[in-house]
Design a protein around this motif. Structure first.
Motif, short mmCIF file in Angstrom:
data_model
loop_
_atom_site.label_atom_id
_atom_site.label_comp_id
_atom_site.label_asym_id
_atom_site.label_seq_id
_atom_site.Cartn_x
_atom_site.Cartn_y
_atom_site.Cartn_z
N LYS A 48 76.16 12.13 77.24
CA LYS A 48 75.83 13.48 76.78
C LYS A 48 76.93 14.47 77.19
O LYS A 48 77.29 15.37 76.42
CB LYS A 48 74.46 13.91 77.30
CG LYS A 48 73.32 13.18 76.57
CD LYS A 48 71.97 13.37 77.23
CE LYS A 48 70.88 12.60 76.47
NZ LYS A 48 69.64 12.43 77.24
N THR A 51 79.69 14.17 74.81
CA THR A 51 79.32 14.82 73.54
C THR A 51 79.50 16.33 73.64
O THR A 51 80.13 16.97 72.78
CB THR A 51 77.84 14.49 73.21
OG1 THR A 51 77.71 13.07 73.19
CG2 THR A 51 77.41 15.07 71.88
N ASP A 72 68.22 17.91 76.91
CA ASP A 72 69.50 17.75 77.63
C ASP A 72 70.67 18.39 76.88
O ASP A 72 71.46 19.13 77.47
CB ASP A 72 69.83 16.27 77.85
CG ASP A 72 69.05 15.65 78.99
OD1 ASP A 72 68.47 16.42 79.79
OD2 ASP A 72 69.02 14.41 79.09
N LEU A 73 70.80 18.09 75.58
CA LEU A 73 71.95 18.66 74.84
C LEU A 73 71.76 20.16 74.65
O LEU A 73 72.71 20.93 74.79
CB LEU A 73 72.12 17.98 73.48
CG LEU A 73 72.76 16.59 73.47
CD1 LEU A 73 73.04 16.16 72.03
CD2 LEU A 73 74.06 16.52 74.27
N ALA A 134 70.82 13.35 69.14
CA ALA A 134 71.12 12.32 70.14
C ALA A 134 69.95 11.35 70.25
O ALA A 134 68.82 11.77 70.53
CB ALA A 134 71.38 12.97 71.51
#
Ligand SMILES: C[S@@+](CC[C@H](N)C(=O)[O-])C[C@H]1O[C@@H](n2cnc3c(N)ncnc32)[C@H](O)[C@@H]1O
Length: 244
Positions: A48, A51, A72-73, A134
């Motif tokens: 992540k 990313t 999370d993202l 994701a």
């Protein structure tokens, strides 16, 4: 008869798949984060970070996180777009979204949160600078429709990031199979009291298109250029699709 699709290694009617996926994520939501760390040995954080750090998101950008789950993202996007930007945390599953929203609120992060199906996005055309998904595309019934929707809501010049399990480097696959089909369901049973959902996880990874197939699907959905980067020997790949 309804068209058929796969749910892990099982064949089901297309109309049944979303409900079965929903059961999995309603069941795992509360233990999702701890299981992610445990199963990946913390590696999901590295994937992540990669990313977030290679996305080129700028202050003021508008970002849509699809299948964003526990956020999370989204948290990373919020830090990067600053006060003038906009980040939407979306997911089809209310349990996952509730855990994500509460977790971000506890960290002092406020953002718009919406229950949304990646296959039918409730956003206008040409709106976002970046769309991320994701570990979510794998669970969608009509991946081609979802990719077209992601393309539709992006501005020209915008980018789609698909972080997803992919085809592992061949010499590693016997070990990876052993781990996925033996260890994962046992961990799922012990920690989340749910072996079946983690069996589905292992199976759904095997049924997901490999790196080149997904690249082709993204081109067919309308992206002008697609490239990808293998992470951890192809356990995961990050595909980037550019809207011209
Ligand atoms: C493995 S979790 C990933 C969560 C988060 N993106 C992450 O990386 O930790 C997969 C998520 O996809 C969501 N999902 C499945 N089908 C979806 C759909 N059609 N539209 C939007 N989200 C979907 C599930 O509810 C679940 O929260």
């Amino acid at each position: 008869m309804d068209k058929q699709t796969h749910f892990g290694f099982k064949t089901v009617d297309e109309s049944e798949k979303a409900g079965k996926v929903a059961e999995v994520f309603h069941s795992v939501a509360k233990k999702y984060d701890v299981m992610n760390d445990l199963m990946s040995g913390g590696l999901h954080r590295v994937w992540k970070h990669f990313t977030l750090n290679t996305a080129g998101v700028k202050p003021g950008d508008k970002v849509l996180d699809i299948a964003g789950g526990t956020g999370d993202l989204s948290r990373g996007w919020v830090q990067r777009v600053g006060k003038t930007g906009e980040v939407w945390l979306t997911d089809i599953n209310s349990s996952m979204l509730t855990v994500g929203r509460d977790r971000l609120l506890d960290e002092g992060i406020m953002l718009p949160v919406a229950l949304a199906d990646g296959e039918k996005l409730p956003f206008p055309d040409n709106y976002f600078n970046l769309v991320s998904v994701a570990f979510g595309l794998r669970n969608m019934t009509h991946k081609d429709a979802a990719l077209k929707e992601m393309h539709r809501v992006l501005k020209p010049g915008g980018k789609l990031l698909v972080l997803e399990f992919s085809k592992v480097w061949k010499p590693l696959s016997p070990f990876y199979d052993l781990y996925s089909f033996k260890a994962l369901p046992i961990m799922g049973k012990l920690v989340a009291n749910d072996a079946e959902s983690y069996q589905y996880l292992a199976e759904s990874i095997r049924m997901h298109p490999d790196q080149e197939t997904l690249k082709q699907m993204m081109l067919e959905a309308g992206f002008g250029k697609v490239d990808y980067h293998n992470l951890s020997a192809g356990v995961v790949a990050l595909h980037k699709g550019y809207k011209f």
